[in-house]
Design a protein around this motif. Sequence first.
Motif, PDB file in Angstrom:
ATOM      1  N   ASP A  31       0.857  -1.192   0.000  1.00 53.86           N
ATOM      2  CA  ASP A  31       0.000   0.000   0.000  1.00 53.86           C
ATOM      3  C   ASP A  31       0.887   1.235   0.000  1.00 53.86           C
ATOM      4  O   ASP A  31       1.780   1.377   0.853  1.00 53.86           O
ATOM      5  CB  ASP A  31      -0.906   0.018   1.226  1.00 53.86           C
ATOM      6  CG  ASP A  31      -2.055  -0.964   1.101  1.00 53.86           C
ATOM      7  OD1 ASP A  31      -2.219  -1.563   0.017  1.00 53.86           O
ATOM      8  OD2 ASP A  31      -2.797  -1.141   2.086  1.00 53.86           O
ATOM      9  N   VAL A  32       0.640   2.141  -0.925  1.00 50.93           N
ATOM     10  CA  VAL A  32       1.469   3.325  -1.087  1.00 50.93           C
ATOM     11  C   VAL A  32       0.582   4.565  -1.014  1.00 50.93           C
ATOM     12  O   VAL A  32      -0.414   4.667  -1.726  1.00 50.93           O
ATOM     13  CB  VAL A  32       2.233   3.304  -2.432  1.00 50.93           C
ATOM     14  CG1 VAL A  32       3.041   4.579  -2.607  1.00 50.93           C
ATOM     15  CG2 VAL A  32       3.134   2.084  -2.502  1.00 50.93           C
ATOM     16  N   ASP A  33       0.949   5.500  -0.143  1.00 54.48           N
ATOM     17  CA  ASP A  33       0.247   6.773  -0.018  1.00 54.48           C
ATOM     18  C   ASP A  33       1.218   7.905  -0.313  1.00 54.48           C
ATOM     19  O   ASP A  33       2.293   7.977   0.302  1.00 54.48           O
ATOM     20  CB  ASP A  33      -0.305   6.966   1.404  1.00 54.48           C
ATOM     21  CG  ASP A  33      -1.407   5.983   1.728  1.00 54.48           C
ATOM     22  OD1 ASP A  33      -2.398   5.964   0.982  1.00 54.48           O
ATOM     23  OD2 ASP A  33      -1.277   5.249   2.727  1.00 54.48           O
ATOM     24  N   VAL A  34       0.857   8.781  -1.253  1.00 59.44           N
ATOM     25  CA  VAL A  34       1.645   9.979  -1.523  1.00 59.44           C
ATOM     26  C   VAL A  34       1.226  11.034  -0.502  1.00 59.44           C
ATOM     27  O   VAL A  34       0.112  11.544  -0.536  1.00 59.44           O
ATOM     28  CB  VAL A  34       1.418  10.484  -2.954  1.00 59.44           C
ATOM     29  CG1 VAL A  34       2.160  11.805  -3.171  1.00 59.44           C
ATOM     30  CG2 VAL A  34       1.891   9.438  -3.958  1.00 59.44           C
ATOM     31  N   THR A  35       2.123  11.352   0.415  1.00 59.51           N
ATOM     32  CA  THR A  35       1.798  12.275   1.507  1.00 59.51           C
ATOM     33  C   THR A  35       2.321  13.680   1.279  1.00 59.51           C
ATOM     34  O   THR A  35       1.963  14.584   2.027  1.00 59.51           O
ATOM     35  CB  THR A  35       2.368  11.751   2.833  1.00 59.51           C
ATOM     36  OG1 THR A  35       3.780  11.550   2.696  1.00 59.51           O
ATOM     37  CG2 THR A  35       1.718  10.427   3.212  1.00 59.51           C
ATOM     38  N   ILE A  36       3.165  13.895   0.272  1.00 64.90           N
ATOM     39  CA  ILE A  36       3.644  15.244   0.026  1.00 64.90           C
ATOM     40  C   ILE A  36       2.468  16.117  -0.389  1.00 64.90           C
ATOM     41  O   ILE A  36       1.565  15.674  -1.107  1.00 64.90           O
ATOM     42  CB  ILE A  36       4.748  15.239  -1.051  1.00 64.90           C
ATOM     43  CG1 ILE A  36       5.448  16.599  -1.096  1.00 64.90           C
ATOM     44  CG2 ILE A  36       4.195  14.863  -2.416  1.00 64.90           C
ATOM     45  CD1 ILE A  36       6.688  16.629  -1.947  1.00 64.90           C
ATOM     46  N   GLY A  37       2.447  17.339   0.100  1.00 71.78           N
ATOM     47  CA  GLY A  37       1.323  18.220  -0.192  1.00 71.78           C
ATOM     48  C   GLY A  37       0.085  17.905   0.621  1.00 71.78           C
ATOM     49  O   GLY A  37      -0.997  18.375   0.296  1.00 71.78           O
ATOM     50  N   SER A  38       0.254  17.125   1.688  1.00 67.03           N
ATOM     51  CA  SER A  38      -0.881  16.777   2.541  1.00 67.03           C
ATOM     52  C   SER A  38      -1.054  17.819   3.631  1.00 67.03           C
ATOM     53  O   SER A  38      -0.186  18.668   3.858  1.00 67.03           O
ATOM     54  CB  SER A  38      -0.671  15.393   3.175  1.00 67.03           C
ATOM     55  OG  SER A  38      -0.551  14.398   2.185  1.00 67.03           O
ATOM     56  N   SER A  39      -2.186  17.732   4.315  1.00 62.23           N
ATOM     57  CA  SER A  39      -2.439  18.634   5.429  1.00 62.23           C
ATOM     58  C   SER A  39      -3.388  17.958   6.397  1.00 62.23           C
ATOM     59  O   SER A  39      -4.283  17.213   5.980  1.00 62.23           O
ATOM     60  CB  SER A  39      -3.044  19.956   4.931  1.00 62.23           C
ATOM     61  OG  SER A  39      -3.236  20.862   6.015  1.00 62.23           O
ATOM     62  N   PRO A  40      -3.190  18.194   7.696  1.00 63.71           N
ATOM     63  CA  PRO A  40      -4.105  17.575   8.673  1.00 63.71           C
ATOM     64  C   PRO A  40      -5.534  18.063   8.486  1.00 63.71           C
ATOM     65  O   PRO A  40      -5.782  19.247   8.252  1.00 63.71           O
ATOM     66  CB  PRO A  40      -3.536  18.043  10.019  1.00 63.71           C
ATOM     67  CG  PRO A  40      -2.113  18.397   9.740  1.00 63.71           C
ATOM     68  CD  PRO A  40      -2.092  18.917   8.345  1.00 63.71           C
ATOM     69  N   THR A  41      -6.463  17.139   8.590  1.00 58.38           N
ATOM     70  CA  THR A  41      -7.886  17.477   8.529  1.00 58.38           C
ATOM     71  C   THR A  41      -8.566  16.853   9.739  1.00 58.38           C
ATOM     72  O   THR A  41      -8.420  15.652   9.990  1.00 58.38           O
ATOM     73  CB  THR A  41      -8.523  16.972   7.224  1.00 58.38           C
ATOM     74  OG1 THR A  41      -9.900  17.281   7.215  1.00 58.38           O
ATOM     75  CG2 THR A  41      -8.342  15.472   7.057  1.00 58.38           C
ATOM     76  N   PRO A  42      -9.249  17.635  10.550  1.00 59.31           N
ATOM     77  CA  PRO A  42      -9.840  17.101  11.784  1.00 59.31           C
ATOM     78  C   PRO A  42     -10.889  16.038  11.496  1.00 59.31           C
ATOM     79  O   PRO A  42     -11.739  16.200  10.613  1.00 59.31           O
ATOM     80  CB  PRO A  42     -10.465  18.340  12.443  1.00 59.31           C
ATOM     81  CG  PRO A  42      -9.793  19.506  11.806  1.00 59.31           C
ATOM     82  CD  PRO A  42      -9.457  19.088  10.418  1.00 59.31           C
ATOM     83  N   GLN A  43     -10.800  14.943  12.233  1.00 59.15           N
ATOM     84  CA  GLN A  43     -11.819  13.904  12.221  1.00 59.15           C
ATOM     85  C   GLN A  43     -12.402  13.819  13.626  1.00 59.15           C
ATOM     86  O   GLN A  43     -11.668  13.661  14.599  1.00 59.15           O
ATOM     87  CB  GLN A  43     -11.217  12.553  11.820  1.00 59.15           C
ATOM     88  CG  GLN A  43     -10.712  12.489  10.394  1.00 59.15           C
ATOM     89  CD  GLN A  43     -11.845  12.508   9.381  1.00 59.15           C
ATOM     90  OE1 GLN A  43     -12.841  11.800   9.537  1.00 59.15           O
ATOM     91  NE2 GLN A  43     -11.713  13.324   8.349  1.00 59.15           N
TER      92      GLN A  43
END
Length: 922
Positions: A565-577
Amino acid sequence: MWRLVVAQVLRRRGRSLAVVAAIVTAAVSFSLLTSAVATSRLQVQGTVKANFRTAYDILVRPAGSATPLERQQRLVQANYLSGIYGGITLAQYHQIQHLPGVQVAAPVAMVGYFLPSLFLQTKITGLVTGERQQLYRLRTTWVTDRGLTRVPGPDKYLYVSDQRFRYDQQGQSQLDPVTGKRIAVCGGLGSGFSGNLGTPARPFDRRRMTELTCHSTTTSHEIRGDGFRPGEIGTGLQYPFPLLLAAIDPVAEAKLVGLDDAMVSGRYLQPGDRTTTITTSGGSYGKIRHHSVPVLMANRPLSDDSVRIKVQRLAVGDPRRLPGRLAARHAYRWVNALRGRVLRTTSMSDAGAYPQLLAGYGRRLYNAKTQYWSAGQVSYHRSADGHLVPVRQRNRPTTWLEPLYGGFYAPWPAADTGFRRLHVHIGSNAGSGHMEFAPILHRVGTFDPAGIAGFSELSRVPLTTYYPPDAAPGDARSAGLLGGRSLLPNSNLAGYLQQPPMMLTTIRSLGSFSDPQAFTGTGGLGRAPISVIRVRVAGVSGPDPVSRERVRLVAEQIARSTGLDVDVTIGSSPTPQLVDLPAGEFGRPGLVLSEGWVQKGAAVRLLSAVDAKSLALFVLVLVVCLLFLLNATIAAVRTRRTELGVLACLGWPAGRIFALLEVELLATGAAAGLVGTGLAAVLTAVLSLHTAWWQLVVITPVATGLAGLAGVGPAWRACHAAPIEAITVAVRAPRRAHKVTSLTGLAVVGVTRWPGRTVLGAVSLFIGTAALAILIAIQTAFQGGVAGTLLGDVVAVQVRGVDYLAAGLTIGLGAFAVADVAYLNIAERVAEIGTFRASGWDESHLRRLFGTEALLTAALGAVTGAAVGVGVVAVLFPVGWASVLTAAGVAAGAGLLAALAALAVPLARLSRLAPATAITTE
């Protein structure tokens, strides 16, 4: 002709100034808004670029480990590491490590929780009185979850006597003051605190774990193995401290997050560090060899536990009967019911216990021959309000069995509600000759998690190797219960929140924990020991297409070559859950928590949304300004209808009249363009807006050309009208006679009598209202597309000023157009107004009549404009019906308010525009 043009402009300077003001308003507004949009876009691009690079660009997890929720909503769970124990082979890791474009590949292999403990001494020597027999109770309570959870632990009783105790097979015995016989008070087989209580059948059996110890005040030579000095009276408490162990590649970890710079004592792990063999003294067994594993330890705890101990002196009645009652069969039942007076309360927290644990164990930390535990992932379901709800899990009592020494061994907070399945790996005493297979953990250095390289809060990705999950209060009630603080992990290994690894070793030392001779149930750890791999890609500089393509290509190569399983995390941002944490079993009420899960690709979507929004605002304002300018030129030509008819009657050809009108409009446009250029230059400089030089230079020629172009249609119709029609008052007989009995009815007749004029007034407001509805929809769609993440919230605030500017500009242009049409309407009906005045109408009647007509026209334009606007919204933008209806209501209301405000000026000038003598002009 030029003299006539100048004379007409000067004679009709009010109308000319109105046209100039209209052109200047449109030109400056368009220039300012496009400059503001460009400036806002540059700010957003700067913000996104500054926060684009995360701690790692790609997250690699075992196949199938991403939850359905993560896949559906492009999320990465905040505490993803806590439930992954293995799943990636060393061969896959080396394959990723050597792929083209991979700069750093940093693996983490979760091993499990070990349970070293600190022995807490509780001394009551100073509290003991001079009585011959006394009984004290130490009542323990484990407190966690910011004080909301209180788990009662087993009581400890201290019997203090002035007699000496004899130690034999029956335990500690003394003479009974009542019978004179020797009885076993502490530790005897007949004692109510040993044989009759029996062995605990479950891990948290408070009754069977209750202890009674005997102490004499007459001797200082008692046999004590608990660290008390001779003459001291007290007892001890085991303070279990779960420590999570993980393995890393020290070189890769130093490159990724700078772990080597976070060292505070000892040394950093070296690339060659691995399990070694050491020899210790085994007493009568001779020298014993062990496997020694090098570990780094965190310098402070990242959990929330404490124990409170109340020392009570119990009211026992007749002290002479106390020894016999303690030796009786039902001693526990009797002492448990006794009341006591609290003499002292002491407490110990993780923050106080952990440094003692480090100091007590020194460099050689822990003999791991008992067992260790690994925890599974949390499962969720969605509540009716969309919150996540973790599913409870129950673990078998055998999870906490202590096979080597018998009984159970577990932290007391682990008695609370669990949300994870625990797996126990039993240690072995087995060995070969004088070699024990189970390892010893050997501390070589200490690091400070706060010293890990910092990364932007707006693009933070989970670094669960070093930081606990941030579970902040999600509503006002939870904030009040938690005192405004985040919930922290505790020693409940099956609890919702899990602490990060407090101990780190090397990947090369993993064999000590997967050896089946040392621990049971570790097959998976041996075959595929790595839990996750965090990858940084070479050559990435920002959100530019080249950098994004490099990351995408590396991610595709990893997925294709390994199947992980591969997730591209660059350019990500925390989003409240929002997480609805169910109530615990020991006092903690249900809580709503806000966790910062990671929204993947947030930065790219932000840039796309800003580009789309900028284009939409550009087109929208351009259309509004053009239509506003068109309306102003139409009004300018229509006010000269009679004059142009007179010129035609005097023999002016149509071409000359057309040229006259166009020259006037071109001259007016040129003058307005020069004024607009200067005003736009000053305003953009004062407001520090980003404006290209060509945007200012083209204002004058564009304003001149648009003024001439906007007048082509009206001028063509005016110069080709029959001369007699142009100078004759237009009178239209009604199709059917209507009896008018009120001023409102007369206003309705006035609106319906001249449909063209009504449509002209309504269209102006229709344009502004429809544009405002679409603008609100653009803003709503944009906010919905980017808000929710921390980075998106910041960007939304940055562009909000431009949104307000665009909305204000649209309303202002609509109000200006309404005022212009109202002015034109009154100017063309001066004879009618004069007739009303001659008939005895006062000023209030006229204002009510024309105000009602204008409001009816405004309502027609506002309602239809709002309806068309929301229709366009529903087709083009992914906005919910609630937002669509809100946009319609706001746009219609704003249109009506703009009409009311705009009508104030022409209605106030009604007497000057149409005096009572105006009837003589007919």
